[in-house]
Design an enzyme around this catalytic site. Sequence first.
Site, mmCIF file in Angstrom:
data_model
loop_
_atom_site.group_PDB
_atom_site.id
_atom_site.type_symbol
_atom_site.label_atom_id
_atom_site.label_comp_id
_atom_site.label_asym_id
_atom_site.label_seq_id
_atom_site.Cartn_x
_atom_site.Cartn_y
_atom_site.Cartn_z
ATOM 1 N N PRO A 2 0.883 -1.148 -0.018
ATOM 2 C CA PRO A 2 -0.059 -0.005 0.074
ATOM 3 C C PRO A 2 0.896 1.528 0.126
ATOM 4 O O PRO A 2 2.014 1.135 0.725
ATOM 5 C CB PRO A 2 -0.712 -0.096 1.469
ATOM 6 C CG PRO A 2 -0.609 -1.646 1.609
ATOM 7 C CD PRO A 2 0.605 -2.026 1.227
ATOM 8 N N GLU A 3 0.459 1.960 -0.698
ATOM 9 C CA GLU A 3 1.076 3.373 -0.841
ATOM 10 C C GLU A 3 0.299 4.656 -0.377
ATOM 11 O O GLU A 3 -0.674 4.253 0.094
ATOM 12 C CB GLU A 3 1.702 3.734 -2.427
ATOM 13 C CG GLU A 3 2.506 2.719 -2.670
ATOM 14 C CD GLU A 3 3.012 2.883 -4.413
ATOM 15 O OE1 GLU A 3 3.132 3.875 -4.665
ATOM 16 O OE2 GLU A 3 3.274 1.721 -4.913
ATOM 17 N N HIS A 92 -4.127 -14.945 10.120
ATOM 18 C CA HIS A 92 -3.172 -14.176 10.057
ATOM 19 C C HIS A 92 -3.481 -12.838 11.091
ATOM 20 O O HIS A 92 -2.854 -11.735 10.654
ATOM 21 C CB HIS A 92 -3.058 -13.765 8.670
ATOM 22 C CG HIS A 92 -2.684 -14.806 7.623
ATOM 23 N ND1 HIS A 92 -1.446 -15.410 7.758
ATOM 24 C CD2 HIS A 92 -3.554 -15.463 6.658
ATOM 25 C CE1 HIS A 92 -1.418 -16.416 7.003
ATOM 26 N NE2 HIS A 92 -2.663 -16.407 6.381
#
Length: 288
Positions: A2-3, A92
């Site tokens: 993710p940016e 997770h």
Amino acid sequence: MPELPEVETVARQLDKKLRGTNVASVELLQTGRETPTGKKFIHALVGKKIKNIARRAKLLVWNFEDGTAMLAHLKMTGRFVFVDADYKPGKHDRAIFIFKPVAVCSRSPGRALGTGRDALPRLVWSDVRKFGFVKFVKAPELKTVLSCYGPEPLQTQAHGLAERLKTPKGRKVKAALLNQEVIAGVGNIYADEALHRAKIRPTRRLGTLSEDERLRLAKEIKKILCESIDQGGTSANDYVDASGKKGNFLGFLRVYGRGGEKCRDCGTEIKRIVIGQRGTHYCPGCQR
Ligand SMILES: [Zn+2]
């Protein structure tokens, strides 16, 4: 990974729902990626009132009313997703955060707000690859961490960003864009895309860029980040927002992940090379 647009999307969603709430409880399902670890982390957070949740570079910054904060980095596969009270934790998942609105009536806050414990916002933090982290910090450390990054592209004029792309002259422009001290928040996807839109090859050295090219690139960076935020970001891999939805920007990408395919602008085959250990995509036809 993710940016800026993806982290910004998550930050806005978290802020909208959690601003002004208190951290009611934290359930650590897997320890090791939180600081301080274990019970100390829980103790640091429980009872804190959220002033706001913002973004700096690719960091989520949970600002608490007392000046402390929790920093969260999603890295490759981290996510924060709101879940229901009957949510069953998955393999997770690392932690579940539960929040409560600030009581308007201290004797029966739940009833006063028309909510029971089941209706309190709860957020699960999960991370398949386990590179992400959360960190509780006090005000001085927060200031130090946030000052390590370069300017925020959305809050900086194009000329200001272009200035950052002048030196060191020998550095490849793609490598410069990935460096968070040069410009904050741009990563592999948006670096490749902005360079394609600006018609500049990723292998060019900063010293070879004209003033015009630098400004063009800076403008394209600002533009593409805004466009992607409007679409909820890019889900190239596992990214989902805080409601569990994918971003819609993938279909708008022109070069990233399209090695071997034809450029939509000129028909030339898009090349994939490696710069600074990162897969880099460009069109030899459009980009000079
Ligand atoms: Zn092309």
